[in-house]
Every structure is written in structure tokens, then in C-alpha cells.
Scaffold this motif. Structure first.
Motif, PDB file in Angstrom:
ATOM      1  N   ARG A 199       0.853  -1.192   0.000  1.00 48.30           N
ATOM      2  CA  ARG A 199       0.000   0.000   0.000  1.00 48.30           C
ATOM      3  C   ARG A 199       0.884   1.236   0.000  1.00 48.30           C
ATOM      4  O   ARG A 199       2.068   1.163   0.283  1.00 48.30           O
ATOM      5  CB  ARG A 199      -0.906  -0.001   1.232  1.00 48.30           C
ATOM      6  CG  ARG A 199      -0.170   0.083   2.548  1.00 48.30           C
ATOM      7  CD  ARG A 199      -1.113  -0.235   3.715  1.00 48.30           C
ATOM      8  NE  ARG A 199      -0.446  -0.086   4.999  1.00 48.30           N
ATOM      9  CZ  ARG A 199      -0.904  -0.652   6.131  1.00 48.30           C
ATOM     10  NH1 ARG A 199      -1.983  -1.397   6.112  1.00 48.30           N
ATOM     11  NH2 ARG A 199      -0.249  -0.491   7.259  1.00 48.30           N
ATOM     12  N   ASP A 200       0.273   2.365  -0.350  1.00 51.37           N
ATOM     13  CA  ASP A 200       1.028   3.611  -0.411  1.00 51.37           C
ATOM     14  C   ASP A 200       0.121   4.737   0.083  1.00 51.37           C
ATOM     15  O   ASP A 200      -1.093   4.728  -0.166  1.00 51.37           O
ATOM     16  CB  ASP A 200       1.483   3.885  -1.849  1.00 51.37           C
ATOM     17  CG  ASP A 200       2.464   5.033  -1.911  1.00 51.37           C
ATOM     18  OD1 ASP A 200       3.681   4.755  -1.908  1.00 51.37           O
ATOM     19  OD2 ASP A 200       2.012   6.200  -1.941  1.00 51.37           O
ATOM     20  N   VAL A 201       0.725   5.693   0.784  1.00 50.60           N
ATOM     21  CA  VAL A 201      -0.084   6.800   1.334  1.00 50.60           C
ATOM     22  C   VAL A 201      -0.831   7.535   0.226  1.00 50.60           C
ATOM     23  O   VAL A 201      -1.920   8.085   0.445  1.00 50.60           O
ATOM     24  CB  VAL A 201       0.782   7.789   2.136  1.00 50.60           C
ATOM     25  CG1 VAL A 201       1.261   7.155   3.436  1.00 50.60           C
ATOM     26  CG2 VAL A 201       1.962   8.291   1.306  1.00 50.60           C
ATOM     27  N   THR A 202      -0.273   7.537  -1.001  1.00 49.36           N
ATOM     28  CA  THR A 202      -0.955   8.255  -2.087  1.00 49.36           C
ATOM     29  C   THR A 202      -2.309   7.621  -2.408  1.00 49.36           C
ATOM     30  O   THR A 202      -3.189   8.276  -2.964  1.00 49.36           O
ATOM     31  CB  THR A 202      -0.086   8.244  -3.362  1.00 49.36           C
ATOM     32  OG1 THR A 202       0.187   6.872  -3.722  1.00 49.36           O
ATOM     33  CG2 THR A 202       1.229   8.967  -3.123  1.00 49.36           C
ATOM     34  N   GLU A 203      -2.488   6.355  -2.042  1.00 52.68           N
ATOM     35  CA  GLU A 203      -3.783   5.703  -2.306  1.00 52.68           C
ATOM     36  C   GLU A 203      -4.898   6.321  -1.462  1.00 52.68           C
ATOM     37  O   GLU A 203      -6.074   6.168  -1.775  1.00 52.68           O
ATOM     38  CB  GLU A 203      -3.716   4.203  -1.999  1.00 52.68           C
ATOM     39  CG  GLU A 203      -2.835   3.405  -2.949  1.00 52.68           C
ATOM     40  CD  GLU A 203      -2.839   1.939  -2.549  1.00 52.68           C
ATOM     41  OE1 GLU A 203      -2.207   1.607  -1.523  1.00 52.68           O
ATOM     42  OE2 GLU A 203      -3.486   1.146  -3.244  1.00 52.68           O
ATOM     43  N   GLN A 204      -4.505   7.012  -0.387  1.00 54.99           N
ATOM     44  CA  GLN A 204      -5.513   7.605   0.495  1.00 54.99           C
ATOM     45  C   GLN A 204      -5.852   9.038   0.102  1.00 54.99           C
ATOM     46  O   GLN A 204      -6.725   9.656   0.713  1.00 54.99           O
ATOM     47  CB  GLN A 204      -5.019   7.568   1.948  1.00 54.99           C
ATOM     48  CG  GLN A 204      -4.797   6.153   2.457  1.00 54.99           C
ATOM     49  CD  GLN A 204      -4.303   6.132   3.887  1.00 54.99           C
ATOM     50  OE1 GLN A 204      -3.299   6.751   4.218  1.00 54.99           O
ATOM     51  NE2 GLN A 204      -5.019   5.428   4.743  1.00 54.99           N
ATOM     52  N   ILE A 205      -5.155   9.565  -0.920  1.00 51.93           N
ATOM     53  CA  ILE A 205      -5.395  10.936  -1.351  1.00 51.93           C
ATOM     54  C   ILE A 205      -6.448  10.941  -2.451  1.00 51.93           C
ATOM     55  O   ILE A 205      -6.221  10.392  -3.538  1.00 51.93           O
ATOM     56  CB  ILE A 205      -4.087  11.587  -1.855  1.00 51.93           C
ATOM     57  CG1 ILE A 205      -3.028  11.576  -0.750  1.00 51.93           C
ATOM     58  CG2 ILE A 205      -4.356  13.007  -2.349  1.00 51.93           C
ATOM     59  CD1 ILE A 205      -1.634  11.935  -1.239  1.00 51.93           C
ATOM     60  N   ASP A 206      -7.629  11.493  -2.141  1.00 51.05           N
ATOM     61  CA  ASP A 206      -8.719  11.584  -3.118  1.00 51.05           C
ATOM     62  C   ASP A 206      -8.944  10.260  -3.861  1.00 51.05           C
ATOM     63  O   ASP A 206      -8.911  10.217  -5.098  1.00 51.05           O
ATOM     64  CB  ASP A 206      -8.409  12.707  -4.134  1.00 51.05           C
ATOM     65  CG  ASP A 206      -9.608  12.974  -5.044  1.00 51.05           C
ATOM     66  OD1 ASP A 206     -10.751  12.699  -4.617  1.00 51.05           O
ATOM     67  OD2 ASP A 206      -9.374  13.418  -6.194  1.00 51.05           O
ATOM     68  N   PRO A 207      -9.185   9.179  -3.134  1.00 58.69           N
ATOM     69  CA  PRO A 207      -9.389   7.884  -3.803  1.00 58.69           C
ATOM     70  C   PRO A 207     -10.741   7.841  -4.515  1.00 58.69           C
ATOM     71  O   PRO A 207     -11.613   8.689  -4.264  1.00 58.69           O
ATOM     72  CB  PRO A 207      -9.374   6.889  -2.640  1.00 58.69           C
ATOM     73  CG  PRO A 207      -9.869   7.676  -1.467  1.00 58.69           C
ATOM     74  CD  PRO A 207      -9.345   9.091  -1.677  1.00 58.69           C
ATOM     75  N   HIS A 208     -10.884   6.876  -5.384  1.00 57.10           N
ATOM     76  CA  HIS A 208     -12.200   6.619  -5.992  1.00 57.10           C
ATOM     77  C   HIS A 208     -13.234   6.520  -4.860  1.00 57.10           C
ATOM     78  O   HIS A 208     -12.965   5.929  -3.817  1.00 57.10           O
ATOM     79  CB  HIS A 208     -12.150   5.319  -6.784  1.00 57.10           C
ATOM     80  CG  HIS A 208     -13.410   5.031  -7.525  1.00 57.10           C
ATOM     81  ND1 HIS A 208     -14.549   4.521  -6.900  1.00 57.10           N
ATOM     82  CD2 HIS A 208     -13.738   5.185  -8.827  1.00 57.10           C
ATOM     83  CE1 HIS A 208     -15.497   4.382  -7.794  1.00 57.10           C
ATOM     84  NE2 HIS A 208     -15.037   4.778  -8.974  1.00 57.10           N
ATOM     85  N   PRO A 209     -14.437   7.095  -5.055  1.00 58.46           N
ATOM     86  CA  PRO A 209     -15.417   7.146  -3.955  1.00 58.46           C
ATOM     87  C   PRO A 209     -15.719   5.781  -3.322  1.00 58.46           C
ATOM     88  O   PRO A 209     -15.834   5.672  -2.100  1.00 58.46           O
ATOM     89  CB  PRO A 209     -16.669   7.721  -4.627  1.00 58.46           C
ATOM     90  CG  PRO A 209     -16.173   8.479  -5.800  1.00 58.46           C
ATOM     91  CD  PRO A 209     -14.917   7.791  -6.266  1.00 58.46           C
TER      92      PRO A 209
END
Lengths: 549, 549
Positions: free
Chosen positions: B256-266
Motif C-alpha cells: 500500500r502507499d499513502v498516495t492511495e488515500q489521497i482523493d481515492p475513488h469514492p
């Protein structure tokens, strides 16, 4: 409320005088249109009898129920109008044609006996049969087309029409002075009178059967009756006096252009070139067949008059909703084709008149509605008319009542669909198409009509504004790539629709929300502090020690 | 040929040592892989138990059979592996889990009695039941999750595990020195041994049930047996000695990566933010749950060893085809999620090993195959292995035998599909999605994976070459519009597939060609000169004159 579902077979949308036909006169269809609403953009679910009808009777697209074509069985288990109506205490009767083929293998697999009540209804698309007569009883070099019992042939024989098959030999043939049968299959005889008394011909006979049944329904106001005529379907021949009501100079010029024959779409070209297309491209055929076709429609109209008169005389017109439509149209030589099969308006558009006697419909009487509506909408409309909710996880059509009650639905479809399967045809064989690839689907919007073909064939596309006669196929025109893309986006949405979750409703699912957790499926807990302590109590307690920590 | 269909539940594709997991040891799964072929790109039909299994058991996509999710009934009439196998004189047995919910309304509509042979099979996805135990017997504030009889609980009680629900109180819980139950639902206890003797825990118990049944099959070589384990599915707890075989330092870092938590698909963001996602995003949860998960897998592997040893000792390994797979994977904290639900590889990819004892498979033994294969392919594979034709108008999957017989099929699929319905979830409610719109479908090719969401939500897209860990969602990246368009074209083709014409085969249709004409449906004739005079004879003859011309 009583529900009268009148269907003709192969009646074009534009062969009613109220639809603007300049020479035919249909005062009774016009009369019903004046009582209700006529839908000017109604589309058949499929451009062939059997599959179109299975969609009318299930409220579902042909690719949803799987009976894509004539003589494809409707799979055992598909829910029908009869299933839905009986579940709300309505009876569902048949007088006439369905073209239903039962799924014998499926019924055997599920142990459903043909002669049980359930089996009999399943074998009749959910109808209780008053009269079932599909109206096609030909015999050829390999024997008869339909092995089942024909009530109509039985009737004719009882009236002295002496033949093993009076349907052909009298009702659908003329005769010369020497008594030689001049078969209605040969259109050169289409201008002659069928060798039968008018009252014994198919349309009046079926009307009488219906009226006799109706008189027996005293007191029962909870029924749908599907009065389903075979006519004006071929053979193109009609008894006197209808055989000479229309002449060659009453027919309209064929809607076709020589440019349609230049490098046509391969499937369209195949239909142009087969025997039917060639024969109907000949003006001599049109001048014989079309006046007979118009006579058959005129006969249908007179019989509709009998029905409307009877309903008015008995007061039943005040509590009977009437839908009048057809299963598809007829090319009649337009676009160098005969029969139906493809999706030009003359084939895929259908007449649709809806009469609701209730006051809610008063302010739309005599009007027309140009919304995009589909044959599958009638099943939803009938259920809606009973005041019951529409099982929209099964029925894909939508109720038309809002339109005739003057309340345009907030979100109506912006495209309509029709489907056609030509797998068992010579055209498919000539194109070397496997059965699963010999299928096409039409998507039509307010402005455009596109036909997608499986089997890596190009689409057909028509600009309904600049080319209302659909003479210029833009399916491969580079400047219309964006339009095709838009139409394919509609087709993609439609293809991904939810059509098979028929054992569970939207309401059922809303009731399921959150249940597993409340029944002990405690997912995502590290130490239990995450949830109401009440949820933890059921998983606490004492146990005998088998493996001490 | 005997057919042994072994399924685990929630076993990740990459938690086998032969699949490259660095710390887990699965010598018996590796042993089977060495005997057969391991498919490295096998996809679950759906990322939740029930719908995935209904697809395995029908060979059809979830949107084809309609059971999109757990506890959605499989509609009465859907054909199962059991229907197909019995029609070719094969028995079809179940030992373990199916997660089948029967369509009670549909069965009642068709008059199918639950306690008839047909009804019993229909209620069990077509299987004859040796043991049916779905392996989930929790109790919550609203009562029990599963009202049916649990053979496993009955067994435990007979062995002295004293409780109304020993499944929870012993098999899936630890215990402290005072006899207090430490529920396996709480992952803080996942490092403790389940309070049960290993031989009485679910995986060994079910294996013994299978081996006992197998020994009774002497002489019967025409069967499929679905040996269907609940494990390594949660609750994450396992008896000694498996509970301490793996430690925190044996687990892999979360993918996992912190960028996945930035504005993810709803929808993806919804799953990240729900309790399960939050809990598994906590390393403490992973360090407790994953070693237990690995212990459960190790236990499954040892029990597989018992089976392989028995088949070899009895010589049955020589005439038994073995398929080993899982219904879906488990996020285990990867991508900030727990459970399954979405389509990252850890969730949607499944282990799939196929062993064919016949010489045709000798030259592929021990190899891997990276073709795009789907769970629905197994139904076709089993029927193909019996030497019978695959009913490809019903079964949408394709046989894998050509791959293991070293003959790459000429035209294999260039994309694979998986589907997921999250209608009854809080995530759907939070997004205000109607049940029919709370659905998504994955399309994956050799190089790309896209997830389409209904309800006007954007897609997710991953570049499997540059981003094999699927950390960078390109679903709304402007520079990938063309890729998305290509993927949507695949989705469109798939959506328009022929999936419901299940009552008629391609061969049936080929036999229909030209029949109507030969049975007297003589369309397109003007004077009859167009066809063989033989065709005209049946429509000639004499008649009485009713209406002379």
C-alpha cells in the motif's frame, strides 16, 4: 379494472388513417385513438413475431429472456405477465396467437408436468387459454409447420369447409371456376377473394370467440385478456368484400432509393437479395399484395368496431383499459425488402394506442405522445393500471400511465432498443456467421438510429432529422464517428443493465442492509471496543478447556 | 475419470510457496502443482463468496445467473454443474460449503417441492449432499446468521465440546485459564490456539468426511466431488500447533502507499474508511491476523497431503482429475483494506492448479500457464474431461484442458471479467446508490486492469506493467483516455454477449435452418415459378366453391 390487450400481427404503424395514411380508412382505430393516446414512436422489442411477443408477455428484452427468434423456446422459469397478474389476484387469458414454444427440456429437468396447471400455463407464456390459434397452418414438402391442434381448422370443418386443412384451402386461398385452389401463398392471386364467407374468416371468427367469452365474465372485473389476431399477417389474401376495397392506385410509392442497392451493409444486402426482397422489389407484387394487406387491415378495423360497440352497449367501456398494438411491421417493398427482419421504421415501429377510462386520462384523450416507448412497456403498464407496484427487478419496461395521465415522468429513457436474431437464415450462412453472431440490436434516440451487428460487421446509422426516410446509411461514414460513439455508449449502458437478478427485488436488498453484523458476523474487530458492547455479549461466555493458553 | 474439485475460501493466489511466498511453506500444494499446471492469472468470477461460487457451479457470469452477492438466491431454473453432469451420467457430490441460497419463491411458483429429489438438488446448487456445512455459524444481537443445520456443530457436540454453538465457542475461539471464551472474532486473540483438538477443527474434520465418503465409492468412477473448505476464511484463529508456526516477522509488508488515500475513488475510499479497512490498516491487526491466516493455510496444506497420500496409496491418483482453487482472495491490509470486495490482485486473483493424470498432460506437468483464465472455466473443464461436448449456450467458461494438454487454443479470450455487487452495504448507502447501481465490473487484459462502476461513478484503471502493485489509479488520468476507451470496448462486447438463450444450442439452431420453407411457409412467391415445383404441390388441389371469382 379490466385489461384488454389487443394485438395485431405485422400491422405497420403508418397504415392507420389516424397515423396519416392517405388512402386507407380505419375509423375504429381512429375512434380508439380519439378516446385515448396514440404513441407515435413505439418500437417493437424484436422484428419477428415470436421473440417480440415473448418480450411483450414478459416485459423483458429478448436478450434478457433468451427467446430471440421464432421457435426459440421461452426458458422454463421466466416470469410472465400471467405470473405477475395472478400474484395480485388478476386472471390472465388468451384469445388467439402467442407463437410460444415451450421449453420442454427445462420443464422435464424441473419435473414440471405439461398437463399440470403450472405446466399448462408455462407452456402458454403464462396465459390461461380460451382459444390458442397461432394462425399459421401450412403444409410443405416436409410436412406441417405446426403439429398442434387448430381450433380454427376445427371450426371451419364444422361449418362444412371440406378439407384436412381449410385454413389454407379456403381461408387463405381463392378458387377458380373449376374449383381449383388458387393458394394465397402466391401473391398473383392476392387480388382475388378468399374462398370463404367473411364471418368465417380468421379476424371475424376470433372476434366472435372473444365476445362470447366476454359475455361469460359477468361479475369478474379482475382480468387481462390478450386478444391476439394473426392478421394482417400474410398470406396476403382477404375475403369479399375486402378483396377489392383497395386498388393498385391506392398504394403508396415504395420508400426506397437505388442508392440503397449500392454496396449495402452485408446483412441488409443479404435481405435485399433473397427471394422475398427480390419479389417485393417488383412493383407487380406490391400492386397485388398491398391492396390485400389494406383490405385485411380494414377487416380488422371493422371487427374492432364490433368490440367497441359491444363494450359501450354493455357499459364495460367505463372500466376497461384498452391497449392496441402490433408485434412488428412489414416492409412491403420499402427499402427493397419484404417481411420485417431489420429496423427501418416500417418494420420496427408499431402502432400503439392506449385508452384508460378513468378521469385521470381525460385531459389527454385524442392526443399523441412522441416519447420513445417500447413494447415491453405494456406489461408494466397493465400492472400499474391495477394499482400494484411493478416488479422492476424482473420487468424491464416502464409504465406508460404517467404519459396518458398527463404527468411526463421525471426521467424517461433517452434511447429505445430492439433486437433481431437471424441465425437460422440463409443470410447468416452466406456470411458464415455462427448462430451466436447472427444477431443485431437497434438503438434509437430522438435524432439517430444505429444498428449494431455482432460478428465483426459494421453498424448501420441513420440521421432521422435530415433523412427521415432512412435512405442514407451513415454506418461507415467517417464524419459520423462521434455520433456512432455516442450511440455505442448507450448500447454499452444497456448491455451492462441489471437484467437477471429476478429472484430479489430492490426492496428486498434494502431490507438486507446491515443484517450480517447484527447476526454475529463481526468483521474488522481488533478488541471489540469498536462496537456497542451489546454486540460483544453473544460471543462471551465460558468453555471447557481443551487447549489452555 | 473421477473429478475432484477442491475449493478453499479466501485463499490468496500468492500465499502458496510455489507461487513465491517467501515464508509460508505449502509442500502439498506445491506437490500438486508439480503434478499438474498452475495458472498464474486466474480470476475469481466475483470477489465475495456466494456470487463467486454460484458462477463456479453454473459456469456463468454473476450478471448472467443473477446471484450477484451473498444471500442473493440462485434463481430456480438456472442450470448447474450437477444438471450438466447428471445428463451425461456423472454423479455430482458436495462435501462442505456452497453458500447457496435457494429461490423459494421461484420454486413455489413452479410447484417444485423442497423435499423432492429435483427440489433438493435445486436447493443445493445441483449437488447431491454428502456434507453441507457453510462454516459460518455466528450469533449476534439479532440472533443466528444461519438457521440451517450444522453437521459440524453436531459433530463437535458428540465429541464433548459442550456448547449450543461449539463452532464459535471452541473451533473459533481461544480460552483463558479461567475458561473464559476469547472469541476469534477479536483479532487480538488471533495468536492464541483455538480451544479445540486439531483433528476436530474444521479443515481436518471435513477432510476425514471426504476420505470416509471416498472409501465408499468403490467401483464408481463417474463422479465429481466438490470438496469445499471454509478455511483459511476468517475468523482468523487456528488450533495448535498451527497457531504459532508463523510470527509477526514472517509476514510481508503491506502492499500500500499513502498516495492511495489521497482523493481515492469514492467506492474505494468508502472501503478504506469503513471499520474493516481501518482495522486492517493497523499493523497490530496484521501482525495478529496474518500469522493465524498462514497457520490456517498450513493446516489446509497438511490436509491436502492426507488426500494426495490416500489417492496414491489406493491408486486412484491415476484416474482422478484434480482442480484446486479458491473463491477469492483477502486484502489483509494491502491497499488500506481488509476482506475482499474490490479487484486488486490480492482480492480477485485466485490460486488455480489443475492435475490431469492422463498421458496427454505429461509434457506440461510442473509448468505454469499465464493465460487469462476465469473461475467459470472449471465447469467447462470438468465436462470436457468426461469426453462430452460442453453446452456452450449455457456455460460461458471455456475448457482449460487444451492448456494442460499443451495445445494453446487458437482463439483464447484477451480479457477476463469479474463482478461485484455491494448494494446492501453502508458504502452504497453513503453514496446514495440504488441497489441496481451499486455494482462494478472488472475487465483485465494482459497489460491493463479497469473497473467500471455503475451509478455514474468514474472507473479505476491500473497499468499492470509499470505499476504491478496497483498503487496508482489512472481512472481519471486524461492521458489514458484511449486506454479506457479500449477497455470499455471490451466491456461493451462482453455486455452484449449472448448469455440467456439457454434453452437452445448452436447445433439446435443449425438444424433449424431452412425448415419453415420445407414445412410450407412459402414466403416471397409471386406465381410459384420461383421454387421447385415439388414445393407447390402441397398447396394445390380442389375445393368447394364458397366465393367464386
Amino acid at each position: 379494472m379490466k385489461l384488454l390487450f389487443i394485438m395485431y400481427d405485422q400491422l405497420r404503424f403508418d397504415y392507420l388513417s389516424c397515423a396519416g395514411h392517405p388512402t386507407i380508412e380505419t375509423p375504429n382505430m381512429d375512434r380508439l385513438a380519439a378516446m385515448g393516446v396514440r404513441f407515435t414512436r413505439a418500437y417493437a422489442p424484436s422484428t419477428i413475431c415470436g421473440s417480440s411477443r415473448m418480450s411483450f408477455y414478459t416485459g423483458r428484452y429478448t436478450s434478457s429472456h433468451g427467446a430471440h427468434r421464432n421457435n426459440y423456446p421461452l426458458r422454463a422459469g421466466e416470469q410472465t405477465l400471467g405470473d405477475h397478474l395472478r400474484s395480485i389476484n388478476y386472471d390472465c387469458y388468451l384469445v388467439g396467437k402467442t407463437h410460444m414454444i415451450m421449453d420442454q427440456a427445462g420443464m422435464a429437468r424441473m419435473g414440471i408436468e405439461r398437463d399440470s396447471v403450472i405446466g399448462a400455463r408455462m407452456a402458454q407464456t403464462g396465459f390461461d387459454v380460451v382459444i390458442r390459434d397461432d394462425g399459421l397452418w401450412p403444409q410443405g414438402v416436409d410436412g406441417v409447420y405446426n403439429q398442434t391442434y387448430s381450433p380454427y381448422n376445427h371450426y371451419l370443418q364444422s361449418k362444412g369447409y371440406d378439407s384436412p386443412n381449410p385454413w389454407h384451402d379456403y381461408a387463405n386461398s381463392a378458387v377458380d371456376r373449376d374449383g381449383n385452389i388458387l393458394s394465397g401463398w402466391l401473391m398473383t392471386y392476392a387480388d382475388r377473394p378468399a374462398n370463404i364467407a367473411n364471418e368465417d374468416s380468421e379476424t371475424p371468427w376470433l372476434t366472435t370467440q372473444f365476445l362470447d367469452w366476454l359475455d361469460e365474465q359477468k361479475g369478474n372485473n379482475h382480468w387481462l385478456c390478450h386478444l391476439s389476431y394473426i392478421k394482417p399477417h400474410w398470406p396476403y389474401i382477404v375475403p369479399a368484400p375486402y378483396h377489392d376495397m383497395y386498388k393498385a392506385n391506392d398504394i403508396l410509392p415504395a420508400n426506397r432509393d437505388v442508392t440503397e442497392q449500392i454496396d449495402p451493409h452485408p446483412v441488409y444486402g443479404g435481405f435485399q437479395q433473397d427471394l422475398i426482397g427480390r419479389t417485393f422489389s417488383d412493383q407487380a407484387t406490391r400492386e397485388k399484395a398491398i391492396p390485400a394487406y389494406m383490405g385485411l387491415i380494414k377487416q380488422c378495423d371493422d371487427e374492432l368496431g364490433r368490440i367497441l360497440d359491444h363494450l359501450e352497449a354493455t357499459g364495460q367501456i367505463q372500466d376497461t383499459l384498452i391497449a392496441l398494438t402490433s408485434d412488428h411491421g412489414d416492409y412491403l417493398g420499402d427499402h427493397w425488402m419484404g417481411e420485417k427482419d431489420l429496423f427501418h421504421d416500417c418494420s420496427v415501429k408499431i402502432p400503439l394506442i392506449l385508452f384508460d377510462p378513468r378521469p385521470e386520462a381525460d385531459h389527454t384523450r385524442g392526443t399523441t405522445c412522441d416519447a420513445l416507448v417500447e413494447g415491453i412497456d405494456l406489461a408494466a403498464t397493465f400492472i400499474d393500471a391495477t394499482g400494484n407496484p411493478i416488479p422492476d427487478h424482473v420487468i424491464e419496461g416502464r409504465s406508460l400511465l404517467p404519459w396518458i395521465h398527463g404527468q411526463a415522468p421525471d426521467q424517461w429513457r433517452d434511447y429505445a432498443i430492439s433486437e433481431y436474431d437471424f441465425a437460422p437464415t440463409e443470410i447468416a450462412r452466406n456470411l458464415d456467421l455462427a448462430p451466436r453472431d447472427a444477431r443485431c440490436v437497434m438503438v434509437v434516440t430522438k435524432d439517430w438510429k444505429m444498428v449494431h451487428f455482432h460478428g465483426n460487421l459494421p453498424p448501420m446509422l441513420f440521421d432521422l432529422n435530415s433523412d427521415p426516410n432512412e435512405l442514407n446509411d451513415l454506418g461507415q461514414n467517417p464524419s459520423h464517428q462521434n455520433i456512432r460513439q455516442q450511440m455505442y455508449t448507450h448500447l454499452q449502458d444497456w448491455g451492462l443493465r441489471m437484467a437477471q437478478r429476478t429472484a430479489l427485488s430492490e426492496q428486498d436488498i434494502n431490507r438486507m442492509s446491515g443484517q450480517p453484523g447484527r447476526k454475529g458476523v463481526l468483521r474488522g474487530l481488533y478488541d471489540g471496543s469498536e462496537v456497542d458492547p451489546e454486540w460483544i455479549k453473544p460471543i462471551q461466555g465460558k468453555a471447557k478447556i481443551f487447549r489452555p493458553s
